[in-house]
Structure formats: C-alpha cells, structure tokens
Scaffold this motif. Structure first.
Motif, PDB file in Angstrom:
ATOM      1  N   LEU A 166       0.835  -1.204   0.000  1.00  0.00           N
ATOM      2  CA  LEU A 166       0.000   0.000   0.000  1.00  0.00           C
ATOM      3  C   LEU A 166       0.865   1.247   0.000  1.00  0.00           C
ATOM      4  CD1 LEU A 166      -2.715   1.489   0.225  1.00  0.00           C
ATOM      5  CD2 LEU A 166      -2.582   1.178   2.715  1.00  0.00           C
ATOM      6  N   ILE A 167       1.902   1.261   0.827  1.00  0.00           N
ATOM      7  CA  ILE A 167       2.800   2.419   0.873  1.00  0.00           C
ATOM      8  C   ILE A 167       3.449   2.639  -0.487  1.00  0.00           C
ATOM      9  CG2 ILE A 167       4.942   3.325   1.869  1.00  0.00           C
ATOM     10  CD1 ILE A 167       4.181   1.885   4.478  1.00  0.00           C
ATOM     11  N   ARG A 168       3.888   1.573  -1.116  1.00  0.00           N
ATOM     12  CA  ARG A 168       4.518   1.693  -2.437  1.00  0.00           C
ATOM     13  C   ARG A 168       3.563   2.316  -3.447  1.00  0.00           C
ATOM     14  NH1 ARG A 168       4.158  -1.297  -6.820  1.00  0.00           N
ATOM     15  NH2 ARG A 168       3.039  -2.961  -5.728  1.00  0.00           N
ATOM     16  N   LYS A 169       2.300   1.911  -3.414  1.00  0.00           N
ATOM     17  CA  LYS A 169       1.323   2.437  -4.372  1.00  0.00           C
ATOM     18  C   LYS A 169       0.921   3.869  -4.050  1.00  0.00           C
ATOM     19  CE  LYS A 169      -0.482  -2.087  -5.699  1.00  0.00           C
ATOM     20  NZ  LYS A 169      -1.637  -3.023  -5.677  1.00  0.00           N
ATOM     21  N   LEU A 170       0.963   4.251  -2.777  1.00  0.00           N
ATOM     22  CA  LEU A 170       0.690   5.631  -2.403  1.00  0.00           C
ATOM     23  C   LEU A 170       1.850   6.543  -2.789  1.00  0.00           C
ATOM     24  CD1 LEU A 170      -0.862   5.058   1.134  1.00  0.00           C
ATOM     25  CD2 LEU A 170      -2.072   6.017  -0.827  1.00  0.00           C
ATOM     26  N   LEU A 171       3.073   6.013  -2.768  1.00  0.00           N
ATOM     27  CA  LEU A 171       4.254   6.799  -3.091  1.00  0.00           C
ATOM     28  C   LEU A 171       4.639   6.652  -4.561  1.00  0.00           C
ATOM     29  CD1 LEU A 171       6.394   6.308   0.149  1.00  0.00           C
ATOM     30  CD2 LEU A 171       4.889   8.207  -0.488  1.00  0.00           C
ATOM     31  N   GLU A 172       3.650   6.465  -5.407  1.00  0.00           N
ATOM     32  CA  GLU A 172       3.842   6.498  -6.854  1.00  0.00           C
ATOM     33  C   GLU A 172       4.035   7.949  -7.280  1.00  0.00           C
ATOM     34  OE1 GLU A 172       4.257   6.475 -10.596  1.00  0.00           O
ATOM     35  OE2 GLU A 172       4.029   4.475  -9.680  1.00  0.00           O
ATOM     36  N   LYS A 173       5.135   8.232  -7.954  1.00  0.00           N
ATOM     37  CA  LYS A 173       5.466   9.619  -8.274  1.00  0.00           C
ATOM     38  C   LYS A 173       4.529  10.232  -9.307  1.00  0.00           C
ATOM     39  CE  LYS A 173      10.273   8.893  -7.008  1.00  0.00           C
ATOM     40  NZ  LYS A 173      10.076   9.381  -5.633  1.00  0.00           N
TER      41      LYS A 173
END
Length: 430
Positions: free
Chosen positions: A315-322
């Motif tokens: 989830l964090i990775r998908k929220l931190l999509e540039k």
C-alpha cells in the motif's frame, strides 16, 4: 433574529479574554500559537489558535498583498463547515486590536508524532497503523467530498482525542478544488453540514474574522463550494482542476508540487504514504541533509521498503507512486488487501482505539490550578518578534531556478510549551 441565525451565533460565539482563562501554551505553527484555555462561560476546555495582526500584515506584504488575510479567513471558513467526529468544531472566534484567533476542541492525547516516539522502538505495529490509516482515509475522503485538498498531512497535524480517535487539525495550507461527490452522511450528519452551509451563506452576519478578511475568500465562497458537491458525480481521477501553489511541509510534499506541474487531491494520498512509512519505520522516506536534497529525493528516489513483502508495504509503495495519474486513489485504497475485512462504516465508532490518553482530568486540572497569568499578546509577539517577517523567514532557491519557497523559521521556541513543533518546515508560495 431568525432561528438559523440564532443557532449559528450560539454555535460560533465571539470570544474575548474576559471569558477565557489561558492555562498553558501548547505549541506553535508558521503564523500562530496554540493555547490551552478554559471557556469559563461554558466551563469547557478549548485549544485557542492566536495570530498576530501585525504578522499577517507584514507577511501579506512580503508574499503577495492580501494572501495572508485570505488564508486566515479560509481556515476559519473550513472549520465552520466541518461536521465530522474526526475533525474539530469551530467553538469561537477572537478579534482584538492586535490579535485574531479561533478556538476548537482540545485534544489531550497530543499528536501521532508524540505517540509514535513513546513506543519502545518509536514505531507502530501493523495493526495499530491499520486503525489510524483507516481513520485518515475516512477523514481525507470527507474533506475531498467537500472540495478541500488538505495539503499538509503529517503526524503533527493528527491529534489524538480523549476517546482515542484521531482529529485532523490545521487547515492553513488547504485549498478549494471542485468537489467530486456528495459528502458522506454517516458519522457526520448531512443535515448539520447543510445547516452550516446555509448559515455561512447568509450575508447578514459578518463575523469578526469576516471583517478582517473582507478582501479574501469568504465563507460564502466555501458555502458555494459545498453546494457544488451535491451536483457532482465525477470520480477523483476525473478531476481536471489543479492548483499551482507551492505549498506543504518539505518531507511530506508530493513530487507534482515540487515540479510545479499543478496538483489536485492526489497530493493527500502521497502524504498519507509518507506518514504510513514513518509510522512503520520511524523515519520519513526521502529526508535529505537539506531541503534541496530532500526535494531531489522526492522527485527521483524509490522508497526503501525494507523487510518482507506485506500488504502494508505494498500500500505504501502504491501511495508513493510519483506519477499522480498512476497513484492509488480512494476506492482502490479502501479495497486494498491491507484493509481486508475492514468495516468502514464502524471505524469511527470503535469504543477502544489502540491508545486512549491517560490522566486527562489530572493533566487539565493541573493546568487549571496554575495561577500564572499568561499574557497571550506578549507570548505571540515575543515568538514572532513583533511580526517582523524578515527576521522569521528564509528563502531557498533551487539551482535551476524552477522553484522558490518562503519558509517560516521554527527554531524560536518558548520553554514553557507543552510539546515541540515539527522539525520540518511549512512553505507557501502562490
């Protein structure tokens, strides 16, 4: 006076220091100082944010004439609209010769940053993060449906109420965009939101703040904004309206703000990703040795999600999509595996959140028995050096010259305060 007008006046009274007992200073922000006060007329404790008029005038001239007035008025207007258990109520406004301010509900549990640092390893477990993350998603969903992009999500702005649930505060950097859908009617009463909107839309009741902000964004603008939400059925991803303001807190700011490409509600989901990362690892993902390096990392660096693959890290990775167009949004967030089995309708009704403040009555009573007379005006002017913004700001230029920010120095501090301010700095350029 109509019944509606009478209700509005009773809900948002005009405060004065004659009815307020100032107990202690709680903290400070870019423009104001927050005090714990007791409203002796109502026998209740409130958090009073106070701002120097001289500072507003100085900063308004230094940045762009009138913007500082508009921001003060905008924040008060947003607070007037909020009717939700995860947000404060506007409890009163203050207007003296030298100060303006407003009172909201007092949260005795401090903020998520203080709470995290109290943990043995200065980190939260996945289950605790899930609870706070769910409430933050609900809170941001509510704001976005009102057409408000928050733009300053960080642990210091997430307070813990007496019942253990969160309360999002500080709308100084928020902005108005086209709302996407009608506000949810669950824990926040849609009728009360409508009542607030109708109250604000009347032009016969100028508040002290309205008089101060007669050149800025008025409550009527906010009421109009809220009214648009009733006719909108578009999803967040369909939004074409963007803001070009360079605004935020450096470690939490989204890449599209730094690059100046324009931004919308997606910036809040980025900040949520940074906040969840910090709750999991105890540090933010992109912090550099200075602001320039931090911004460079935000634009170029992939966050280090060390450890085994888990739904939270995904989830964090998908929220931190540039790329904001590829970033996960509301419905995908609520349907993510990290929230599998979550009963979204009952989250804010949970009777035993992970942490409930202890000794609340004793802490307040201790402050209440303090006979020290706090001169609010002297404290505010002392911290902000009588409104001399030139002494309380610093300007940083990116080498290529494609951005600039005006930052309020937060190193000036009064040892009597109950907790420390954020170590990162807010910036705001229109």
């Amino acid at each position: 006076m109509s019944d509606e007008e009478d209700l509005h006046r009773r809900e948002i009274p005009h405060l004065s220091f004659n009815r307020l007992k100032v107990l202690s200073a709680l903290g400070r922000g870019a423009k104001g100082v927050v005090f714990l006060v007791k409203d002796e007329d109502r026998d209740e404790f409130l958090a009073l944010k106070v701002i120097s008029k001289a500072l507003i005038e100085k900063k308004g001239k230094a940045v762009a004439e009138g913007n500082e007035y508009r921001r003060v008025c905008f924040e008060q207007g947003v607070l007037s609209l909020l009717r939700h258990p995860l947000f404060p109520r506007l409890r009163g406004v203050l207007d003296t010769d030298k100060l303006v301010g407003y009172a909201i509900d007092y949260c005795p549990g401090r903020d998520l940053n203080v709470l995290r640092k109290r943990q043995s390893e200065k980190m939260f477990s996945d289950d605790i993060i899930r609870f706070y993350a769910a409430e933050l998603v609900i809170a941001l969903e509510y704001l976005h449906k009102l057409g408000i992009a928050y733009r300053d999500l960080k642990p210091e702005n997430v307070m813990v109420q007496e019942n253990g649930h969160i309360m999002m505060v500080d709308f100084d950097l928020s902005t108005k965009l086209s709302p996407r859908t009608t506000p949810a009617s669950s824990p926040c009463s849609s009728n009360s939101v409508a009542t607030s909107r109708n109250s604000l839309s009347s032009k016969k009741r100028p508040s002290p703040f309205h008089r101060l902000c007669n050149s800025g964004i008025s409550p009527e603008d906010l009421a109009s904004m809220n009214g648009h939400s009733e006719n909108s059925a578009r999803a967040e991803s369909d939004s074409t309206e963007k803001s070009n303001s360079f605004v935020g807190t450096e470690e939490y700011v989204a890449p599209e703000i730094i690059s100046g490409e324009g931004h919308n509600f997606a910036v809040d989901w980025w900040s949520l990703g940074v906040l969840l990362y910090e709750m999991l690892y105890g540090v933010t993902p992109f912090k550099g040795s200075n602001r320039k390096e931090t911004f460079y990392r935000i634009l170029t660096k992939t966050p280090d999600l060390n450890g085994e693959a888990t739904p939270l890290r995904d989830l964090i990775r998908k929220l931190l999509e540039k790329d904001p167009k590829q970033r996960i949004e509301l419905e995908e967030i609520k349907g993510h595996d990290f929230f599998r089995g979550m009963d979204w309708e009952s989250v804010v009704q949970i009777s035993r959140p992970p942490f409930i403040p202890e000794n609340v009555d004793n802490d307040i009573e201790g402050n209440n028995n303090n006979n020290t007379n706090i001169d609010v005006e002297s404290v505010v002017q002392g911290i902000f050096q009588n409104g001399d913004v030139e002494k309380n700001k610093k300007t940083d230029q990116k080498q290529s010259g494609d951005y600039a920010e005006i930052v309020n120095n937060k190193k000036v501090w009064n040892g009597a305060f109950n907790h420390h301010p954020t170590q990162t700095e807010n910036f705001l350029v229109f």
